[in-house]
Design an enzyme around this catalytic site. Structure first.
Site: not given
Length: 348
Positions: A158, A235, A340
């Site tokens: 990520r 998320s 995130e």
């Protein structure tokens, strides 16, 4: 390029539907307009694609927001060059229709193509790093446009070297896709079960896309204006990676809380072992639908990793809930969850 607007409310441009005003707001529909807008913006610049991975503070952004609205792609065999502002899922749908494989497991993800390498977007066992070959970027420090190969982007879970900086402005992205009409090998167990195949098998790209979309809809991860469970940034927390040396202590702490006979989902990862953030959140006592301040925000009723705006929330409300979840998981298990999405003019 649209004329510069002032005091545009950024909540109108994010999937969370949160965020205060921008001092200046401009829409760039061509690469030339994008470069002009970025060069004119000064030091306070925020690039906006689909607004799906942003949490913007209630005070907004005291600078220039440039909405990247370039569109389109060129196909040359399995090599595809895509404009940064192109809607991601529209692109994926077109590739599937053309019988090109490689991005089908990333179906249903909101946002723009140019944002995908920044975050190394991934889902259902696939990541952008698997198919990206290069990006064309504008370097604000040198004023040059240059091509960066995948090996220069520092891809990890990520993240990439492009994350957290506006120095490298993505103009377009090049992907290498397969031309045989089949998906990448199905690596994710949940997807394999949905498809009725063994992990590692390949299926027609359209079949893979259909299954991924069904799974995402069941988790509130496909945008639907009528469904507040989809008013989110996807998320909210990344799956934590625990260093190998610390894992026994963490697992022992989890066992003390949930029982020694409970299997803890964990996966190999660079730098240690990846744990499931959603699993930890639920075992820390936060159920689906868990409300935040005044019920204006809540964990999604479909997926505990999504923090959602129930229709009248503020960013401050969302951050209160995010801190409650983060601190609750840490207090019970000693594991620190990290956000995130990018946090703009706000923090945890």
């Amino acid at each position: 390029m649209t004329p510069v607007e002032t005091r545009t409310v950024l909540a109108e441009h994010t999937t969370l539907r949160l965020g205060g005003p921008a001092r200046a707001f401009v829409v760039a529909e061509s690469t030339e307009d994008l470069l002009s807008a970025v060069r004119a913006a000064g030091d306070r610049l925020l690039l906006l694609g689909g607004g799906s991975n942003l949490v913007i503070g209630d005070a907004g952004f005291d600078g220039t927001v440039v909405k990247v609205a370039t569109r389109g792609w060129r196909i040359d065999g399995g090599s595809v060059v895509v404009a940064a502002g192109q809607n991601w899922d529209e692109f994926v749908a077109a590739m599937v229709e053309a019988g090109l494989g490689g991005v089908e497991c990333l179906s249903g993800i909101p946002g723009s193509v140019g944002a995908t390498p920044i975050q190394n977007v991934g889902a259902y066992g696939c990541e952008i790093a698997d198919v990206l070959t290069s990006v064309e970027c504008y370097d604000r420090r040198t004023g040059e446009v240059r091509t960066m190969g995948a090996d220069e982007l520092g891809f990890a879970y990520r993240t990439s070297v492009l994350k957290g900086t506006d120095a490298g402005i993505v103009l377009n992205v090049r992907f290498a896709l397969s031309t045989d009409g089949l998906s990448v090998p199905v690596r994710y167990a949940e997807l394999a079960r949905a498809l009725g195949v063994e992990q590692g098998e390949r299926v027609p790209v359209a079949k893979a896309r259909e299954a991924v979309l069904a799974l995402r809809r069941g988790k509130g991860m496909v945008l639907d204006p009528a469904d507040h469970d989809t008013w989110s940034a996807g998320s909210f927390f990344t799956n934590p990676i625990v260093p190998e040396a610390e894992l026994p202590e963490v697992l022992a702490r989890i066992a003390d809380v949930v029982g020694e006979d409970v299997a803890v989902p964990r996966y190999p990862a660079d730098g240690g072992v990846k744990l499931s953030a959603a699993w930890l959140i639920e075992r820390a006592g936060f159920a689906k639908g868990h409300p935040g301040p005044g019920g204006r925000v809540a964990l999604s009723g479909k997926h505990t990793l999504a923090l959602t705006n129930r229709g009248s929330a503020s960013t401050a409300d969302l951050l209160v809930l995010a801190r409650e979840v983060r601190d609750g998981v840490h207090a019970r298990f000693g594991v620190r969850l990290r956000p995130e999405p990018l946090l703009i003019n706000c923090s945890l």
